[in-house]
Motif scaffolding. Structure first.
Motif, mmCIF file in Angstrom:
data_model
loop_
_atom_site.group_PDB
_atom_site.id
_atom_site.type_symbol
_atom_site.label_atom_id
_atom_site.label_comp_id
_atom_site.label_asym_id
_atom_site.label_seq_id
_atom_site.Cartn_x
_atom_site.Cartn_y
_atom_site.Cartn_z
ATOM 1 N N VAL A 15 48.073 67.687 47.359
ATOM 2 C CA VAL A 15 47.558 66.589 46.726
ATOM 3 C C VAL A 15 48.378 65.463 45.817
ATOM 4 N N ALA A 16 48.374 64.271 46.448
ATOM 5 C CA ALA A 16 49.004 63.204 45.751
ATOM 6 C C ALA A 16 48.084 62.342 45.027
ATOM 7 N N SER A 17 48.780 61.646 44.063
ATOM 8 C CA SER A 17 48.127 60.655 43.085
ATOM 9 C C SER A 17 48.964 59.537 43.077
ATOM 10 N N ALA A 18 48.270 58.412 43.358
ATOM 11 C CA ALA A 18 48.999 57.196 43.586
ATOM 12 C C ALA A 18 48.555 56.179 42.855
ATOM 13 N N GLU A 19 49.668 55.402 42.230
ATOM 14 C CA GLU A 19 49.078 54.000 41.459
ATOM 15 C C GLU A 19 49.176 53.099 42.462
ATOM 16 N N TYR A 20 48.583 51.835 42.154
ATOM 17 C CA TYR A 20 48.365 50.812 43.086
ATOM 18 C C TYR A 20 48.765 49.472 42.153
ATOM 19 N N ARG A 21 48.751 48.282 42.523
ATOM 20 C CA ARG A 21 49.021 47.071 41.839
ATOM 21 C C ARG A 21 47.720 46.806 41.394
ATOM 22 N N THR A 22 47.615 46.178 40.031
ATOM 23 C CA THR A 22 46.353 45.840 39.326
ATOM 24 C C THR A 22 46.542 44.323 39.052
ATOM 25 N N ILE A 23 45.885 43.798 38.415
ATOM 26 C CA ILE A 23 45.749 42.419 37.746
ATOM 27 C C ILE A 23 46.961 42.367 36.970
ATOM 28 N N PRO A 24 47.752 41.230 37.022
ATOM 29 C CA PRO A 24 47.213 39.761 37.917
ATOM 30 C C PRO A 24 47.554 40.027 39.413
ATOM 31 N N ALA A 25 47.962 40.853 39.973
ATOM 32 C CA ALA A 25 47.949 41.019 41.302
ATOM 33 C C ALA A 25 46.357 40.909 42.067
ATOM 34 N N LYS A 26 46.352 40.228 42.953
ATOM 35 C CA LYS A 26 45.018 39.801 43.626
ATOM 36 C C LYS A 26 44.676 40.675 44.759
ATOM 37 N N TYR A 27 43.411 40.744 45.146
ATOM 38 C CA TYR A 27 42.849 41.172 46.305
ATOM 39 C C TYR A 27 43.462 40.862 47.409
ATOM 40 N N VAL A 79 28.030 39.047 31.756
ATOM 41 C CA VAL A 79 29.418 39.270 31.897
ATOM 42 C C VAL A 79 30.236 39.589 33.252
ATOM 43 N N TYR A 80 29.534 40.066 34.305
ATOM 44 C CA TYR A 80 29.938 39.905 35.424
ATOM 45 C C TYR A 80 29.908 38.782 36.193
ATOM 46 N N ALA A 81 29.180 37.870 35.748
ATOM 47 C CA ALA A 81 29.073 36.597 36.145
ATOM 48 C C ALA A 81 30.420 35.774 35.835
ATOM 49 N N SER A 82 31.105 36.113 34.752
ATOM 50 C CA SER A 82 32.172 35.394 34.030
ATOM 51 C C SER A 82 33.378 35.292 35.130
ATOM 52 N N PRO A 83 33.928 34.368 35.284
ATOM 53 C CA PRO A 83 35.384 34.284 36.000
ATOM 54 C C PRO A 83 36.373 35.184 35.124
ATOM 55 N N ALA A 84 36.054 35.610 34.049
ATOM 56 C CA ALA A 84 36.988 36.374 33.058
ATOM 57 C C ALA A 84 36.856 37.917 33.625
ATOM 58 N N ALA A 85 35.815 38.446 34.151
ATOM 59 C CA ALA A 85 35.354 39.511 34.506
ATOM 60 C C ALA A 85 36.647 40.151 35.289
ATOM 61 N N VAL A 118 44.002 35.035 38.080
ATOM 62 C CA VAL A 118 43.555 34.335 36.736
ATOM 63 C C VAL A 118 43.536 32.738 36.621
ATOM 64 N N ALA A 119 43.231 32.054 35.650
ATOM 65 C CA ALA A 119 43.003 30.594 35.740
ATOM 66 C C ALA A 119 44.471 30.322 35.286
ATOM 67 N N PHE A 120 44.879 29.042 36.096
ATOM 68 C CA PHE A 120 46.323 28.697 35.933
ATOM 69 C C PHE A 120 46.271 27.173 36.287
ATOM 70 N N LEU A 121 46.903 26.387 35.529
ATOM 71 C CA LEU A 121 47.223 24.952 35.893
ATOM 72 C C LEU A 121 45.999 24.432 36.383
ATOM 73 N N ALA A 146 37.308 31.653 38.784
ATOM 74 C CA ALA A 146 36.124 31.653 39.450
ATOM 75 C C ALA A 146 35.466 32.844 39.469
ATOM 76 N N SER A 147 34.370 33.149 39.496
ATOM 77 C CA SER A 147 33.457 34.263 39.401
ATOM 78 C C SER A 147 33.318 35.105 40.774
ATOM 79 N N VAL A 148 32.725 36.144 40.753
ATOM 80 C CA VAL A 148 32.703 36.981 41.937
ATOM 81 C C VAL A 148 31.637 36.219 43.015
ATOM 82 N N GLN A 149 30.804 35.433 42.406
ATOM 83 C CA GLN A 149 29.676 34.962 43.219
ATOM 84 C C GLN A 149 30.268 33.370 43.775
ATOM 85 N N ALA A 150 31.450 33.002 43.484
ATOM 86 C CA ALA A 150 31.908 31.578 43.905
ATOM 87 C C ALA A 150 32.035 31.697 45.412
#
Length: 302
Positions: free
Chosen positions: A77-89, A179-185, A194-197, A202-206
């Motif tokens: 059994v392995a347990s693995a971390e992975y990149r999270t926000i601010p890393a993007k899909y 909440v889930y419609a927010s770009p900050a979700a 994240v918003a920058f410059l 953008a939301s998940v609906q964008a």
């Protein structure tokens, strides 16, 4: 009293670096911790656990009870971390596939049968493993090292994971829909950044096409490995409809899939570390990956 020892010794190998990701700000090592049972030369099926954390953290020390039970049952059994926000899909999915390739490439060192690798995840990790299973065989996801081996997995267990980011608010009521419609979700930040410059966020609906590509439901084609989808009936953070819809899509494509609704369970609360849930997960992996031996090769007498 004299009695034979029948349980395997479990060795823990901590903080193995399975991938190093280079970016303009430096090199980020990604780690996994392994539980390796037994002292014999038997090749064992392996299970990789991917933790939850709302795409904002990935603490690989979660779900110790379940991981230890699987190791006691004879799985590596392995347990693995992975990149999270601010890393993007697709960073989390690319990392997860790199973890699979790492174990397959190093199977001999850890006593693993490279043809029997399953994955397990909860919440955001449940999303990750759904993506792993539904993208088996797809090109373009494999980045980094060990590209000479496959990142395909042989079975998937997801605990209260997201299947369809585009419809993530379904079944959760009007307040959570806002909440889930927010770009900050968190899902929006994972998907779009994240918003920058000059980028306001953008939301998940964008971009529905992009969001569907980032969802397991958008990749089901009938080539998937066996799936166990488990969800709490009282989950008010990720609706059980997320697992129900994926289950329906898999069954329509004749995939070997099971859907278990855990009565009264919420999102990652205590019912998820109780014996009935643990037993169901262990039973599924034994059925789909085979039953490894738990007996050590040297019989000790006490």
């Amino acid at each position: 009293l004299l009695s034979p020892t029948t349980a395997a010794r479990i060795e823990m190998i901590s903080n193995v670096v399975y991938r190093q990701v280079t970016s303009p700000v430096g090199v980020k090592p990604l780690h996994m911790t392994l539980f390796v049972p037994g002292t014999d030369s038997e090749k064992r099926p392996a299970i990789i656990f991917f933790p939850g954390g709302g795409f904002m953290s990935a603490n690989k020390d979660q779900f110790l009870e379940l991981r230890y039970a699987l190791a006691r049952a004879g799985f590596v059994v392995a347990s693995a971390e992975y990149r999270t926000i601010p890393a993007k899909y697709p960073a989390p999915v690319e990392d997860a596939k790199a973890a699979v390739r790492y174990l397959r490439a190093h199977a001999k060192e850890f006593g693993i049968d490279p043809d029997k690798i399953g994955v397990l995840g909860g919440s955001a990790g449940g999303y990750v493993v759904k993506m792993l299973g539904t993208t088996n065989g797809e090109k373009g996801w494999d980045k980094g090292d060990n590209l000479n081996v496959s990142s395909d997995v042989q079975t998937v267990t997801s605990l209260f994971g997201i299947s369809d980011i585009l419809h993530i608010s379904e079944g959760l009521g009007e307040t959570k829909a806002k909440v889930y419609a927010s770009p900050a979700a968190p899902e929006a930040l994972m998907l779009n950044g994240v918003a920058f410059l000059n980028f306001p966020g953008a939301s998940v609906q964008a971009d529905p096409e992009k969001t569907r590509n980032a969802s397991a439901i958008g990749h089901v084609d009938g080539s998937e490995p066996p799936f166990l989808l488990m969800h709490g009936s009282a989950d008010n953070m990720v609706s059980p409809t997320q697992s129900a819809h994926l289950f329906k899509a898999l069954k329509e494509k004749k995939v070997d899939a099971q859907y278990v609704l855990v009565k009264g369970a919420m999102h990652g609360n205590l019912p998820w570390v109780q014996q009935p849930v643990i037993d169901r997960v262990v039973k599924f992996f034994k059925e789909k990956l085979g039953t490894p031996s738990t007996a050590p090769s040297d019989k000790m007498m006490l």
